[in-house]
Scaffold this motif. Structure first.
Motif, PDB file in Angstrom:
ATOM      1  N   ALA A  20      59.129 126.136  45.966  1.00 45.33           N
ATOM      2  CA  ALA A  20      59.468 124.933  45.367  1.00 45.33           C
ATOM      3  C   ALA A  20      61.289 124.856  46.864  1.00 45.33           C
ATOM      4  O   ALA A  20      61.328 125.554  47.440  1.00 45.33           O
ATOM      5  CB  ALA A  20      60.766 125.970  44.293  1.00 45.33           C
ATOM      6  N   GLU A  21      61.905 123.265  46.383  1.00 47.29           N
ATOM      7  CA  GLU A  21      62.415 123.183  47.561  1.00 47.29           C
ATOM      8  C   GLU A  21      63.793 123.803  47.507  1.00 47.29           C
ATOM      9  O   GLU A  21      64.432 123.300  46.569  1.00 47.29           O
ATOM     10  CB  GLU A  21      62.115 121.693  48.147  1.00 47.29           C
ATOM     11  CG  GLU A  21      60.994 121.514  48.576  1.00 47.29           C
ATOM     12  CD  GLU A  21      60.290 120.522  49.084  1.00 47.29           C
ATOM     13  OE1 GLU A  21      62.208 119.570  49.144  1.00 47.29           O
ATOM     14  OE2 GLU A  21      59.407 119.807  49.443  1.00 47.29           O
ATOM     15  N   VAL A  22      64.478 124.328  47.924  1.00 42.91           N
ATOM     16  CA  VAL A  22      65.623 125.083  47.630  1.00 42.91           C
ATOM     17  C   VAL A  22      67.114 124.037  48.901  1.00 42.91           C
ATOM     18  O   VAL A  22      66.581 124.236  50.543  1.00 42.91           O
ATOM     19  CB  VAL A  22      65.525 127.031  47.653  1.00 42.91           C
ATOM     20  CG1 VAL A  22      67.445 127.344  47.746  1.00 42.91           C
ATOM     21  CG2 VAL A  22      65.314 127.128  47.073  1.00 42.91           C
ATOM     22  N   ASN A  23      68.060 123.692  48.603  1.00 41.46           N
ATOM     23  CA  ASN A  23      69.118 123.582  49.616  1.00 41.46           C
ATOM     24  C   ASN A  23      70.061 124.022  49.558  1.00 41.46           C
ATOM     25  O   ASN A  23      70.677 124.505  50.807  1.00 41.46           O
ATOM     26  CB  ASN A  23      69.266 122.124  48.830  1.00 41.46           C
ATOM     27  CG  ASN A  23      68.049 121.028  49.563  1.00 41.46           C
ATOM     28  OD1 ASN A  23      67.590 121.168  50.337  1.00 41.46           O
ATOM     29  ND2 ASN A  23      68.026 120.047  48.321  1.00 41.46           N
ATOM     30  N   ASN A  24      70.409 124.758  48.817  1.00 42.11           N
ATOM     31  CA  ASN A  24      71.381 125.938  48.562  1.00 42.11           C
ATOM     32  C   ASN A  24      71.234 127.115  47.268  1.00 42.11           C
ATOM     33  O   ASN A  24      71.182 126.943  46.457  1.00 42.11           O
ATOM     34  CB  ASN A  24      73.016 125.003  47.576  1.00 42.11           C
ATOM     35  CG  ASN A  24      74.399 125.750  48.410  1.00 42.11           C
ATOM     36  OD1 ASN A  24      73.954 126.801  48.369  1.00 42.11           O
ATOM     37  ND2 ASN A  24      75.507 124.946  47.971  1.00 42.11           N
ATOM     38  N   ILE A  25      71.130 128.299  48.927  1.00 42.58           N
ATOM     39  CA  ILE A  25      71.199 129.524  47.979  1.00 42.58           C
ATOM     40  C   ILE A  25      72.181 129.784  46.889  1.00 42.58           C
ATOM     41  O   ILE A  25      71.746 130.695  46.327  1.00 42.58           O
ATOM     42  CB  ILE A  25      70.730 130.838  49.033  1.00 42.58           C
ATOM     43  CG1 ILE A  25      68.972 130.251  49.917  1.00 42.58           C
ATOM     44  CG2 ILE A  25      70.563 131.519  48.798  1.00 42.58           C
ATOM     45  CD1 ILE A  25      68.686 131.281  50.813  1.00 42.58           C
ATOM     46  N   ASP A  27      74.003 128.632  45.148  1.00 45.74           N
ATOM     47  CA  ASP A  27      74.143 128.079  43.830  1.00 45.74           C
ATOM     48  C   ASP A  27      72.365 128.551  42.975  1.00 45.74           C
ATOM     49  O   ASP A  27      73.573 128.933  41.919  1.00 45.74           O
ATOM     50  CB  ASP A  27      73.805 126.805  43.657  1.00 45.74           C
ATOM     51  CG  ASP A  27      74.683 125.293  44.138  1.00 45.74           C
ATOM     52  OD1 ASP A  27      75.607 125.779  44.616  1.00 45.74           O
ATOM     53  OD2 ASP A  27      74.816 124.747  45.012  1.00 45.74           O
ATOM     54  N   LEU A  28      72.233 128.809  44.027  1.00 43.82           N
ATOM     55  CA  LEU A  28      70.593 129.778  43.757  1.00 43.82           C
ATOM     56  C   LEU A  28      70.844 131.097  42.997  1.00 43.82           C
ATOM     57  O   LEU A  28      70.661 131.483  42.017  1.00 43.82           O
ATOM     58  CB  LEU A  28      69.684 129.577  44.173  1.00 43.82           C
ATOM     59  CG  LEU A  28      67.487 129.846  43.517  1.00 43.82           C
ATOM     60  CD1 LEU A  28      67.233 128.923  42.373  1.00 43.82           C
ATOM     61  CD2 LEU A  28      67.129 129.884  45.581  1.00 43.82           C
ATOM     62  N   VAL A  35      65.323 135.662  44.717  1.00 39.37           N
ATOM     63  CA  VAL A  35      64.603 134.549  45.429  1.00 39.37           C
ATOM     64  C   VAL A  35      63.081 134.661  45.144  1.00 39.37           C
ATOM     65  O   VAL A  35      63.122 135.171  46.622  1.00 39.37           O
ATOM     66  CB  VAL A  35      65.366 133.913  46.201  1.00 39.37           C
ATOM     67  CG1 VAL A  35      64.275 132.423  47.047  1.00 39.37           C
ATOM     68  CG2 VAL A  35      67.048 133.611  46.537  1.00 39.37           C
ATOM     69  N   ALA A  38      60.098 130.235  47.273  1.00 40.22           N
ATOM     70  CA  ALA A  38      61.081 129.358  47.450  1.00 40.22           C
ATOM     71  C   ALA A  38      60.627 128.778  48.692  1.00 40.22           C
ATOM     72  O   ALA A  38      59.736 129.834  49.662  1.00 40.22           O
ATOM     73  CB  ALA A  38      62.582 129.228  47.001  1.00 40.22           C
ATOM     74  N   VAL A  40      62.709 127.368  51.866  1.00 34.66           N
ATOM     75  CA  VAL A  40      64.871 126.660  52.236  1.00 34.66           C
ATOM     76  C   VAL A  40      64.277 125.852  53.899  1.00 34.66           C
ATOM     77  O   VAL A  40      64.052 126.765  54.682  1.00 34.66           O
ATOM     78  CB  VAL A  40      65.341 127.710  52.439  1.00 34.66           C
ATOM     79  CG1 VAL A  40      66.625 127.418  52.731  1.00 34.66           C
ATOM     80  CG2 VAL A  40      65.518 127.922  51.555  1.00 34.66           C
ATOM     81  N   VAL A  58      58.881 134.034  50.106  1.00 35.50           N
ATOM     82  CA  VAL A  58      59.546 132.578  50.708  1.00 35.50           C
ATOM     83  C   VAL A  58      59.095 132.172  51.802  1.00 35.50           C
ATOM     84  O   VAL A  58      59.851 133.347  52.682  1.00 35.50           O
ATOM     85  CB  VAL A  58      61.284 132.814  50.668  1.00 35.50           C
ATOM     86  CG1 VAL A  58      62.357 131.944  50.297  1.00 35.50           C
ATOM     87  CG2 VAL A  58      61.807 133.689  49.308  1.00 35.50           C
TER      88      VAL A  58
END
Length: 217
Positions: A20-25, A27-28, A35, A38, A40, A58
Motif C-alpha cells: 500500500a502506498e502511504v503518503n503521510n505516516i 495520519d496512518l 505499519v 506499505a 513510503v 515496509v
C-alpha cells in the motif's frame, strides 16, 4: 582468514509484492500502532514520535526523517533506501531482517539495540552509536564509520568490509573473528584485552602495537 563478502549470507527482508502506498505516516498512526505491507517514497517525516511502533514489511525510499523518535521501535522485514535518518534516536530498538542501502545515519543513536540479520550498505554512518547493543549476523559494507561508537557491544557473525573506521571506538567489545583487513582502522580506539582473535593485516598489526606501549625504532 579473510571473509569473502560474496559468501556472506544473512536473512534478507521479506517484502510482499503488493504494498500500500502511504503518503503521510502521521495520519496512518492516528488509530494504529503498526505499519505493515506499505511503501513510503519521496517524502519527509518530521517531528513525529514512532516510539514503540511496529514496522513490518515496509519499504522507505528517498525519505528524510527529521527529529523523529524511534525509541524502542520494532522493525522487521524493512528496507531503507536512499533515506536520511541522521541524528534520530533509535535507542532500544529491535531490528530483524532490515536493510539500509545508500542511507545517511550521521550521528544517529542506535544504542542498547538488538540487531538480527541487518545490513548497512554504501551508507554514511559517521558518529553513529551502537553502544551496548547486541549484533548478530550484521553486515557493514562500504560504509563510513568514522568516529562511530561500537563499544560495549556483543558481536556474533558481524562482518565489516571496506569500511572507514578512523577514530571508531570498539573498546570493551570482543573482536574475536572480526576481519578488518579491508578497512581503514587509523586511530581506532580499542582495549588490549579485546584484540584477541582480531584479524588484521601486518601493517594494521604494526599500528596497533602502540596499544601495548611498544616503541618501534
Amino acid at each position: 582468514m579473510t571473509n569473502n563478502k560474496n559468501s556472506i549470507k544473512i536473512g534478507s527482508p521479506k517484502i510482499p509484492k503488493k504494498l500500500a502506498e502511504v503518503n503521510n505516516i502521521k495520519d496512518l498512526l492516528e488509530d494504529e500502532y503498526k505499519v505493515s505491507e506499505a511503501i513510503v517514497e519521496d517524502s519527509s517525516v518530521e517531528e513525529v514520535s514512532l516510539k514503540d511502533i511496529v514496522f513490518d514489511a515496509v519499504i522507505f525510499k528517498n525519505v528524510v526523517f527529521e527529529n523523529v523518535d524511534f525509541r524502542r521501535i520494532d522493525i522487521t522485514d524493512v528496507i531503507f533506501e536512499n533515506c536520511d535518518l541522521s541524528n534520530n534516536d533509535f535507542s532500544g530498538a529491535v531490528l530483524h531482517r532490515v536493510s539500509f542501502k545508500n542511507c545517511k545515519l550521521v550521528g544517529s543513536n542506535l544504542s542498547e539495540g538488538t540487531f538480527r540479520n541487518v545490513s548497512f550498505n554504501d551508507s554514511n554512518c559517521q558518529y553513529i552509536s551502537f553502544s551496548f547493543s547486541d549484533l548478530k549476523e550484521v553486515i557493514f559494507d562500504n560504509c563510513n564509520l568514522k568516529g562511530s561508537e561500537l563499544g560495549s557491544c556483543k558481536f556474533s557473525k558481524v562482518y565489516i568490509e571496506d569500511c572507514y573506521l578512523v577514530e571508531a571506538n570498539l573498546s570493551q567489545t570482543k573482536l574475536k573473528g572480526i576481519d578488518l583487513t579491508s578497512c581503514d582502522i587509523s586511530k581506532i580506539i580499542v582495549g588490549i584485552e579485546d584484540l584477541l582473535g582480531l584479524i588484521v593485516t601486518p601493517m594494521q598489526a604494526l599500528s596497533l602495537t602502540s596499544l601495548l606501549g611498544i616503541v618501534i625504532k
